[in-house]
Design an enzyme around this catalytic site. Structure first.
Site, PDB file in Angstrom:
ATOM      1  N   GLU A 243      55.230  44.292  56.996  1.00 52.15           N
ATOM      2  CA  GLU A 243      53.827  44.012  57.322  1.00 52.15           C
ATOM      3  C   GLU A 243      53.654  44.172  58.834  1.00 52.15           C
ATOM      4  O   GLU A 243      54.368  43.544  59.622  1.00 52.15           O
ATOM      5  CB  GLU A 243      53.463  42.589  56.868  1.00 52.15           C
ATOM      6  CG  GLU A 243      52.008  42.266  57.112  1.00 52.15           C
ATOM      7  CD  GLU A 243      51.475  41.141  56.219  1.00 52.15           C
ATOM      8  OE1 GLU A 243      52.182  40.713  55.271  1.00 52.15           O
ATOM      9  OE2 GLU A 243      50.342  40.698  56.472  1.00 52.15           O
ATOM     10  N   ARG A 244      52.714  45.003  59.205  1.00 50.91           N
ATOM     11  CA  ARG A 244      52.458  45.299  60.632  1.00 50.91           C
ATOM     12  C   ARG A 244      53.705  45.864  61.318  1.00 50.91           C
ATOM     13  O   ARG A 244      54.010  45.528  62.467  1.00 50.91           O
ATOM     14  CB  ARG A 244      51.977  44.066  61.400  1.00 50.91           C
ATOM     15  CG  ARG A 244      50.916  43.248  60.704  1.00 50.91           C
ATOM     16  CD  ARG A 244      49.651  43.989  60.451  1.00 50.91           C
ATOM     17  NE  ARG A 244      48.709  43.182  59.678  1.00 50.91           N
ATOM     18  CZ  ARG A 244      47.601  43.662  59.144  1.00 50.91           C
ATOM     19  NH1 ARG A 244      47.282  44.928  59.257  1.00 50.91           N
ATOM     20  NH2 ARG A 244      46.789  42.882  58.464  1.00 50.91           N
TER      21      ARG A 244
ATOM     22  N   ASN B 232      54.718  35.874  54.927  1.00 47.82           N
ATOM     23  CA  ASN B 232      54.130  35.969  53.581  1.00 47.82           C
ATOM     24  C   ASN B 232      55.316  36.215  52.650  1.00 47.82           C
ATOM     25  O   ASN B 232      55.631  37.342  52.286  1.00 47.82           O
ATOM     26  CB  ASN B 232      53.114  37.112  53.511  1.00 47.82           C
ATOM     27  CG  ASN B 232      51.924  36.847  54.415  1.00 47.82           C
ATOM     28  OD1 ASN B 232      51.472  35.709  54.549  1.00 47.82           O
ATOM     29  ND2 ASN B 232      51.405  37.888  55.056  1.00 47.82           N
TER      30      ASN B 232
ATOM     31  N   GLU C 270      45.368  31.988  54.951  1.00 46.45           N
ATOM     32  CA  GLU C 270      45.050  33.308  54.424  1.00 46.45           C
ATOM     33  C   GLU C 270      45.299  33.383  52.920  1.00 46.45           C
ATOM     34  O   GLU C 270      45.938  34.304  52.409  1.00 46.45           O
ATOM     35  CB  GLU C 270      45.842  34.391  55.166  1.00 46.45           C
ATOM     36  CG  GLU C 270      45.572  34.363  56.662  1.00 46.45           C
ATOM     37  CD  GLU C 270      46.118  35.533  57.436  1.00 46.45           C
ATOM     38  OE1 GLU C 270      47.206  36.008  57.094  1.00 46.45           O
ATOM     39  OE2 GLU C 270      45.446  35.967  58.389  1.00 46.45           O
TER      40      GLU C 270
ATOM     41  N   ASP D  68      44.080  35.472  66.937  1.00 47.49           N
ATOM     42  CA  ASP D  68      45.158  36.266  66.347  1.00 47.49           C
ATOM     43  C   ASP D  68      45.582  37.421  67.242  1.00 47.49           C
ATOM     44  O   ASP D  68      45.195  38.561  66.983  1.00 47.49           O
ATOM     45  CB  ASP D  68      44.691  36.795  64.981  1.00 47.49           C
ATOM     46  CG  ASP D  68      45.842  37.307  64.131  1.00 47.49           C
ATOM     47  OD1 ASP D  68      46.997  37.061  64.494  1.00 47.49           O
ATOM     48  OD2 ASP D  68      45.566  37.945  63.106  1.00 47.49           O
TER      49      ASP D  68
ATOM     50  N   GLU E 294      50.233  44.892  66.793  1.00 49.70           N
ATOM     51  CA  GLU E 294      49.266  44.940  65.690  1.00 49.70           C
ATOM     52  C   GLU E 294      47.846  45.265  66.160  1.00 49.70           C
ATOM     53  O   GLU E 294      47.184  46.132  65.596  1.00 49.70           O
ATOM     54  CB  GLU E 294      49.293  43.594  64.954  1.00 49.70           C
ATOM     55  CG  GLU E 294      48.240  43.493  63.867  1.00 49.70           C
ATOM     56  CD  GLU E 294      48.229  42.148  63.176  1.00 49.70           C
ATOM     57  OE1 GLU E 294      49.106  41.305  63.442  1.00 49.70           O
ATOM     58  OE2 GLU E 294      47.316  41.932  62.353  1.00 49.70           O
TER      59      GLU E 294
HETATM   60  C1  GCV Z   1      52.016  38.206  58.292  1.00 49.14           C
HETATM   61  C2  GCV Z   1      47.345  38.255  60.736  1.00 49.14           C
HETATM   62  C3  GCV Z   1      48.022  39.533  60.353  1.00 49.14           C
HETATM   63  C4  GCV Z   1      48.818  39.372  59.071  1.00 49.14           C
HETATM   64  C5  GCV Z   1      49.853  38.281  59.311  1.00 49.14           C
HETATM   65  C6  GCV Z   1      49.115  37.003  59.691  1.00 49.14           C
HETATM   66  C7  GCV Z   1      50.083  35.908  60.030  1.00 49.14           C
HETATM   67  O1  GCV Z   1      46.380  37.930  59.806  1.00 49.14           O
HETATM   68  O2  GCV Z   1      47.068  40.539  60.209  1.00 49.14           O
HETATM   69  O3  GCV Z   1      49.442  40.590  58.766  1.00 49.14           O
HETATM   70  O4  GCV Z   1      50.632  38.058  58.166  1.00 49.14           O
HETATM   71  O5  GCV Z   1      48.312  37.245  60.833  1.00 49.14           O
HETATM   72  O6  GCV Z   1      50.426  35.813  61.195  1.00 49.14           O
HETATM   73  O7  GCV Z   1      50.470  35.159  59.156  1.00 49.14           O
END
Ligand code: GCV
Length: 836
Positions: A173-174, A216, A297, A376, A404
């Site tokens: 992710e990212r 996640n 989230e 963020d 990101e």
């Molecule tokens: C890993 C933001 C990012 C998500 C990330 C989240 C987090 O929303 O876009 O990709 O998830 O932060 O830090 O938990």
């Protein structure tokens, strides 16, 4: 045996292919003129450990290999004191060697480095401290900045971790640098060589922990087979003193364990986690601990059962406590379905609202991990007020090395200066100095634990982060976590010398473009604290300011026809400014005392509001965007001056990226300026926005097999329109006569490069081929690609120094492939020095 450096003579060139795999640990041969003339190396290395998994043992090997590579000198390596009685580079822990007494106390992981002619002593307070000392010694030699030394180096904070957001299927992710080095096909691969190499890089900058999987998290990480796989990862990293941790999925007792509940106070849940934890520690006795994202989230957590976040954190803290583990509990807890019509609603307030009342309720092996800003990882945010609101709780700051919201490694952005603004921010808790760095070190509120977590997301790409220059961020992160007093530019210079050598021209250019990169990026993306203005609903990469507002994510700008900015004041707004201690709250409450660069974070003002600089907000937007894009144009030019000073692989790779960035910065500039011009109706005082005298829009060219198309968002195409081929099985042409005065020009062609196809293009002048290229950036750059015509896919190629006569004919041909219908936006015929 004593060897004088002055007697050694080795070639200066680095022969191996420079694919980035060794990062800053290249140990390139030191040119003769950079060797300190009268420095004496000892005759051998004595690393006092025979245990191959000990960092002391590793330190011996590293020293031997490093000295061989830098100085072409092979020193024998011994591990037992009676095997060698001559002069040595001695590496040991303070517990093992008492011959040299540190002049000051060594903290956990600290080291002593004493360098005398022909005699070097490296003592760690821990085994990994000894390894850190060895890396420090080698770094000095590799940079040719060597003198006798007698120093004590102690880390500022005990927690210096990185986080990987790796998924078990191998995606990240990212992540912008290929697949995971930790996971593949829902398991842990056999070959963990890259994992060891990563641990080596991390240890060299003082990192002592890594969470290997995404916050996640996937519950299947905890199957027996995967626990063994995690054990193998830990085994691969142990010789470098990097302890592993894992992210947990709060729901695991139900999804993996088959329980009916995951309530943190339920006895069956407690037992389940205790058993799993014991099982993990049986395989990994030195596991660092857990990282937990809960009730964020859309994820479940303790709040699902009306338990507190502290109940959730303490559940894990109790499980790891007997094993000496810790729990990093993320403060990134917020509701992503808040009502944009509610003028009091504010996502920035959530962390303090969730955590303040829990202060004092967390067990002492819990550390609350707080993102540096309240939203963020934006291009600029104020420091999170949570750092000042939970004095009885251990805290760590979460920084993001993976870019990101900062160009995803396809743009050069050296982030350390941004981090430094946060670390040096004084929160004035109880009207006393309260720098963020003192809070997270535990000093300010007398907390035992604390420190740093950096989201890194390296991948299988040999450059680790997908771009050679992006590695300065990882290097600076580790060095700042060790000592946040350091100057970002000095760290960058160390990194540059290690990565590219000490040629003053190279050092000058890398420093100049890197130090200019964050201000430039802020200028051409989001100014005055309005956030990055990227597309927050899609890739987080290119421009899309409208995506910020009118949704539940709460990254609002509240831009309308008249004004822009979030009113976060206590008097008329959301009340967020009141979450800071009084002195800071007062400063941000008033427009007069809020610095311009955070104005729109805290206040809603008219576009005509006059800043402290004397400019209106809207004119600042326009000017900053033009200035930022102009700075980005200088990056590839500066880099080109290094041709023949840097190996061809890295020179070409970096040049390609900097050219891409220069083009994309113009996409950013034009999209944002056009968007706020459309919204406000206020023209640019200098007449640049919307007026492009050197452009020819594709839609005005003579088109064959091409048709007009809209793009979304509209402002990401020049003149709001582009052209595409009429079908995906065809080719076509766009032709125009050039009515510019005869002379030399750069010809830029703006087009869109999507994922899902690789169109082919050719550009001709009077029938003569100037350039052919393909829409294949997805094979060359690592950012998240788009399937549509938008600000992510918009890009340009430039053909330089073309002699043009008035009346010449320029033709572009496009051949569709897959879903890429050879889209074209415009061409720009640019006289020398013009940026447009
Ligand atoms: C890993 C933001 C990012 C998500 C990330 C989240 C987090 O929303 O876009 O990709 O998830 O932060 O830090 O938990």
């Amino acid at each position: 045996m004593r060897v004088s450096w002055g007697l050694l003579a080795f070639p200066a060139a680095v022969s191996a292919i420079e694919n980035g795999i060794n990062g800053w640990l290249r140990y390139a041969p030191l040119p003769n003129d950079q060797r300190p003339p009268n420095l004496l190396l000892p005759g051998a290395i004595m690393a006092l450990s025979t245990n191959k998994t000990s960092p002391v043992y590793t330190a011996g090997q590293e020293l031997q290999a490093g000295i061989k590579s830098i100085l072409n000198q092979t020193l024998p390596l011994y591990h037992e004191p009676d095997k060698w009685l001559g002069s040595t580079i001695l590496v040991a822990t303070t517990g093992q060697f008492h011959g040299v007494k540190p002049a000051a106390t060594l903290a956990d992981d600290g080291y002593l480095l004493r360098v005398r002619p022909g005699n070097v002593v490296i003592l760690g307070q821990t085994e990994r401290g000894a390894l850190y000392g060895a890396f420090d010694y080698l770094s000095r030699i590799a940079q040719g900045r060597f003198s006798d030394a007698d120093l004590i180096a102690n880390p500022d904070a005990p927690i210096r971790w990185v986080n990987q957001w790796d998924n078990m299927d191998g995606s990240i992710e990212r992540g912008y640098a290929g697949a995971s080095i930790f996971f593949r096909n829902n398991t842990i691969p056999k070959d963990l060589n890259r994992v060891s190499q990563y641990a080596r890089l991390l240890a060299s900058i003082g990192i002592n922990g890594i969470v290997v999987n995404n916050v996640n998290a996937n519950a299947n990480l905890l199957t027996d087979a995967n626990i063994d796989g995690l054990g193998r990862i830990a085994d691969a990293m142990r010789p470098y003193g990097v302890q592993i941790g894992i992210s947990l999925n709060f729901v695991s007792p139900q999804t993996l364990g088959g329980l009916l509940t995951f309530d943190p106070l339920d006895q069956s849940v407690i037992s389940w986690w205790t058993d799993k934890t014991n099982c993990l520690y049986r395989r990994i006795p030195d596991m660092a601990g857990y990282l937990v994202k809960a009730n964020s989230e859309g994820q479940a957590g303790p709040l699902t059962y009306n338990r507190t976040l502290a109940d959730g954190a303490n559940l894990f803290a109790k499980a790891v406590q007997p094993h000496g583990g810790i729990v990093m509990f993320r403060a990134f807890v917020y509701d992503n379905h808040i009502n944009p019509a509610d003028l009091k609603a504010d996502r920035a307030k959530h962390a303090v609202e969730f955590f303040k009342g829990l202060d004092g309720q967390f067990l002492d092996n819990v550390v609350v991990q707080i993102k540096y800003g309240p939203i963020d990882f934006q291009v600029r945010e104020p420091a999170s007020p949570l750092f000042a609101n939970i004095p009885q709780t251990n805290t760590a700051i979460e920084l993001q090395i993976t870019q990101e919201y900062l160009g995803q490694q396809s743009h050069l952005v050296y982030i350390a200066p941004l981090w430094k603004t946060i670390l040096d921010f004084d929160l004035r808790a109880d009207d006393q100095p309260s720098l963020v760095r003192d809070v997270v070190a535990g000093r300010r509120f007398s907390n035992k634990r604390g420190g740093y977590a950096g989201v890194v997301n390296v991948g299988t790409n040999t450059t680790w982060l997908g771009s050679h220059l992006a590695m300065s961020n990882l290097y600076a992160y580790g060095r700042l976590a060790w000592d946040p007093n350091q100057d970002p530019q000095a760290l960058l210079e160390d990194w540059t010398r290690l990565t590219f050598g000490s040629d003053p021209l190279v050092l000058g250019v890398v420093t100049e473009i890197s130090m200019a990169s964050w201000p430039a990026y802020e200028n051409y993306t989001g100014n005055l604290g309005i956030q990055t203005l990227t597309d927050i609903l899609y890739t987080h990469y290119g421009p899309n300011p409208a995506s910020q507002d009118n949704n539940g994510w709460g990254q609002w700008t509240r831009a309308d026809h008249d004004g822009i900015g979030m009113d976060r004041t206590v008097s008329t707004g959301t009340g967020f400014s009141g979450q800071y201690p009084a002195e800071v709250a007062e400063k941000f409450e008033s427009i007069e005392t809020t610095p311009d660069d955070l104005l729109l974070w805290f206040h809603h003002v008219n576009y005509t509001h006059v800043l402290k600089s004397g400019k209106s907000v809207i004119q600042h937007f326009y000017d900053a965007h033009y200035a930022g894009a102009e700075t980005a144009q200088t990056f590839p030019i500066a880099w080109e001056s290094l041709r023949n000073k840097i190996d061809t692989e890295r020179f070409n790779d970096v040049l390609f990226r900097l050219r891409y960035q220069a083009g994309h910065s113009i996409v950013w500039r034009d999209s944002i300026c056009q968007f706020y011009y459309n919204l406000s109706g206020i023209p640019d005082g200098t007449g640049r926005v919307g007026r492009h005298e050197y452009r020819i829009e594709a839609e005005t060219m003579a088109l064959k097999n091409y048709k007009l198309t809209g793009v979304n968002p509209v402002e990401t195409a020049s003149n709001l329109t582009a052209v595409v081929l009429v079908s995906n099985h065809t080719s076509g042409e766009a032709t125009t006569k050039l009515n510019f005065d005869s002379g030399k020009y750069d010809v830029a062609i703006n087009y869109f490069d999507l994922i899902g196809g690789k169109a082919h293009y050719k550009a001709f002048l009077n029938g003569k081929l100037l350039l052919k290229w393909a829409g294949d950036l997805e094979d060359k750059l690592g950012h998240t690609f788009s399937t549509k015509l938008d600000g992510h896919s918009a890009t340009r190629v430039t053909i330089r120094d073309i002699q043009i006569q008035k009346g010449d004919v320029l033709k572009i041909t496009g051949v569709a492939e897959g879903n890429e219908l050879a889209p074209l936006d415009y061409i720009a015929v640019l006289p020398q020095g013009v940026v447009d």
